[in-house]
Design an enzyme around this catalytic site. Structure first.
Site, PDB file in Angstrom:
ATOM      1  N   ASP A 116     -10.809   2.616   4.463  1.00  0.00           N
ATOM      2  CA  ASP A 116     -11.532   1.779   4.526  1.00  0.00           C
ATOM      3  C   ASP A 116     -12.778   1.004   4.003  1.00  0.00           C
ATOM      4  OD1 ASP A 116      -9.663  -0.139   4.658  1.00  0.00           O
ATOM      5  OD2 ASP A 116      -9.142  -0.971   6.941  1.00  0.00           O
ATOM      6  N   GLN A 158      -4.733  -2.445  10.156  1.00  0.00           N
ATOM      7  CA  GLN A 158      -4.687  -3.099   9.562  1.00  0.00           C
ATOM      8  C   GLN A 158      -5.137  -4.459   9.694  1.00  0.00           C
ATOM      9  OE1 GLN A 158      -4.023  -3.279   5.777  1.00  0.00           O
ATOM     10  NE2 GLN A 158      -3.911  -5.973   6.063  1.00  0.00           N
ATOM     11  N   LYS A 196       0.748  -1.494   0.158  1.00  0.00           N
ATOM     12  CA  LYS A 196       0.111  -0.260   0.076  1.00  0.00           C
ATOM     13  C   LYS A 196       0.832   1.155   0.180  1.00  0.00           C
ATOM     14  CE  LYS A 196      -3.682  -2.549   2.616  1.00  0.00           C
ATOM     15  NZ  LYS A 196      -4.196  -2.633   3.544  1.00  0.00           N
TER      16      LYS A 196
HETATM   17  N1  LIG Z   1      -7.620  -2.801   7.464  1.00  0.00           N
HETATM   18  C1  LIG Z   1      -7.686  -3.801   6.121  1.00  0.00           C
HETATM   19  N2  LIG Z   1      -8.029  -3.022   5.050  1.00  0.00           N
HETATM   20  C2  LIG Z   1      -7.823  -4.305   4.082  1.00  0.00           C
HETATM   21  O1  LIG Z   1      -7.869  -4.023   2.861  1.00  0.00           O
HETATM   22  C3  LIG Z   1      -7.502  -5.921   4.250  1.00  0.00           C
HETATM   23  C4  LIG Z   1      -6.933  -5.778   4.757  1.00  0.00           C
HETATM   24  N3  LIG Z   1      -7.155  -4.716   6.797  1.00  0.00           N
HETATM   25  N4  LIG Z   1      -6.943  -6.678   5.478  1.00  0.00           N
HETATM   26  C5  LIG Z   1      -6.313  -7.998   5.111  1.00  0.00           C
HETATM   27  C6  LIG Z   1      -7.336  -7.676   3.680  1.00  0.00           C
HETATM   28  C7  LIG Z   1      -6.307  -8.786   2.855  1.00  0.00           C
HETATM   29  N5  LIG Z   1      -6.023  -7.481   1.864  1.00  0.00           N
HETATM   30  C8  LIG Z   1      -5.905  -7.737   0.488  1.00  0.00           C
HETATM   31  C9  LIG Z   1      -5.349  -6.216   0.028  1.00  0.00           C
HETATM   32  C10 LIG Z   1      -4.455  -6.523  -1.302  1.00  0.00           C
HETATM   33  C11 LIG Z   1      -3.203  -7.889  -1.601  1.00  0.00           C
HETATM   34  C12 LIG Z   1      -3.657  -8.223  -3.071  1.00  0.00           C
HETATM   35  O2  LIG Z   1      -2.499  -6.924  -3.046  1.00  0.00           O
HETATM   36  N6  LIG Z   1      -2.772  -9.230  -3.743  1.00  0.00           N
HETATM   37  C13 LIG Z   1      -1.773  -9.232  -4.221  1.00  0.00           C
HETATM   38  C14 LIG Z   1      -0.551  -9.870  -4.533  1.00  0.00           C
HETATM   39  C15 LIG Z   1      -0.668 -11.179  -3.779  1.00  0.00           C
HETATM   40  C16 LIG Z   1       0.560 -11.905  -2.858  1.00  0.00           C
HETATM   41  O3  LIG Z   1       1.511 -12.199  -3.764  1.00  0.00           O
HETATM   42  O4  LIG Z   1       0.800 -11.956  -1.922  1.00  0.00           O
HETATM   43  C17 LIG Z   1      -2.211  -9.802  -5.655  1.00  0.00           C
HETATM   44  O5  LIG Z   1      -3.835 -10.587  -5.167  1.00  0.00           O
HETATM   45  O6  LIG Z   1      -2.140 -10.088  -6.629  1.00  0.00           O
HETATM   46  C18 LIG Z   1      -4.673  -8.779  -0.903  1.00  0.00           C
HETATM   47  C19 LIG Z   1      -5.536  -8.944  -0.394  1.00  0.00           C
HETATM   48  C20 LIG Z   1      -6.735  -6.009   2.129  1.00  0.00           C
HETATM   49  N7  LIG Z   1      -6.797  -6.723   3.380  1.00  0.00           N
END
Ligand SMILES: Nc1nc(=O)c2c([nH]1)NC[C@@H]1CN(c3ccc(C(=O)N[C@@H](CCC(=O)O)C(=O)O)cc3)C=[N+]21
Length: 282
Positions: free
Chosen positions: A120, A97, A53
């Site tokens: 969020d 997070q 992020k």
């Molecule tokens: N307050 C809060 N807000 C959130 O938005 C939040 C959170 N907590 N806790 C966890 C979850 C999960 N989440 C993701 C964000 C980006 C990818 C992401 O960018 N993934 C990439 C890379 C995955 C990798 O290779 O590790 C992809 O899907 O291509 C995934 C999951 C946001 N979350």
């Protein structure tokens, strides 16, 4: 025949490029947007997301404000950082997070976030606004899903959408988003208590799998030509495993893979929320 890939990575890149202009205008006016994050503990997955992020922010010119607490932080420790972010004029939007360690109440922390800095869209006031149809920041993953479908011209108006999962960050708010007049989908929200999941998914034009059960959606559960979006995040042997089985690409018309689909879109929508909140701030 193989499904068209809903490329969230490329689409998120395009959205970041679009945001750069709005960020530059704000910065020129002395109102640079700033994303705050609070990471509690040292889960490698959570740390990866938070770092990603901030590198997204650097790319579009949003300032980064990073806070961290140890895994044994108390609820009071977390609430103190939340109060600091609420008061920090450089922080125009922030996230705590999730998940938080056991000893910290997520509900209490989310409620302490200033709704006008809630990047969020998870503050009760903002979730209430979503129910009421009043403008406010919206949850990033549901927004990312709708935006990804829109950019690939997958029709939602009149479509049958099955959402699998009723979590607060994805399934629940996604149902609310998709049933707004502007999206006009018909939504069935399925969950662990659903008696015959396959009967529902087979009738769907769009399936959003956000259950966190690896391989839950198999090819026989998908109507030929349907759009299938994989939002499940599980770790199997240290690798990310989605909710959608690999052979679904042979049946579906569109597939949002995981990784490379909705995840990057979630991050792009977070930036979009931060920029919009900065535009609305004094
Ligand atoms: N307050 C809060 N807000 C959130 O938005 C939040 C959170 N907590 N806790 C966890 C979850 C999960 N989440 C993701 C964000 C980006 C990818 C992401 O960018 N993934 C990439 C890379 C995955 C990798 O290779 O590790 C992809 O899907 O291509 C995934 C999951 C946001 N979350």
């Amino acid at each position: 025949m193989s499904a068209t890939r809903l490329d969230g990575k490329a689409t998120a890149g395009a959205i970041r490029t679009e945001l750069t202009e709005r960020v530059a205008a704000l910065t020129a006016a002395g109102r640079q947007p700033g994303l705050g994050t609070l990471l509690v503990g040292d889960d490698p997955g959570s740390r990866w997301y938070v770092n990603a992020k901030h590198s997204d922010c650097a790319q579009v010119g949003i300032a980064s404000i990073q806070h961290e607490l140890p895994a044994d932080a108390s609820q009071a420790d977390v609430l103190a950082v939340v109060a600091e972010l609420n008061a920090d004029p450089a922080c125009t939007g922030y996230i705590v997070q999730l998940p938080l360690p056991r000893q910290v109440s997520e509900a209490a922390v989310l409620e302490a976030v200033d709704p006008d800095k809630d990047a969020d869209g998870l503050h009760p006031t903002n979730l209430g606004r979503l129910v009421l149809g009043v403008p406010g920041p919206l949850p990033c993953t549901p927004l990312g899903i709708v935006e990804l479908l829109r950019r690939y011209d997958v029709p939602l108006a009149g479509a049958e959408v099955v959402v699998v999962g009723r979590g607060v960050t994805v399934g629940r708010p996604l149902g609310l988003l998709l049933t707004r007049r502007s999206e006009n989908a018909t939504v069935t929200l399925c969950h662990t208590g659903t008696r015959d999941l396959a009967a529902h998914t087979r009738a769907a034009d769009v399936v959003v799998a956000a259950a966190g059960v690896p391989g839950l959606i198999t090819a026989d559960m998908v109507k030929p030509g349907a759009a299938v979006l994989d939002v499940g995040v599980s770790r199997v042997d240290g690798k990310i495993a989605g909710d959608v089985a690999a052979e679904v690409v042979d049946v579906a018309g569109h597939v949002a893979p995981n990784p490379g689909g909705v995840g990057p879109m979630t991050r792009a929508m977070l930036l979009s929320n931060v920029v919009t909140l900065a535009e609305q701030a004094g």
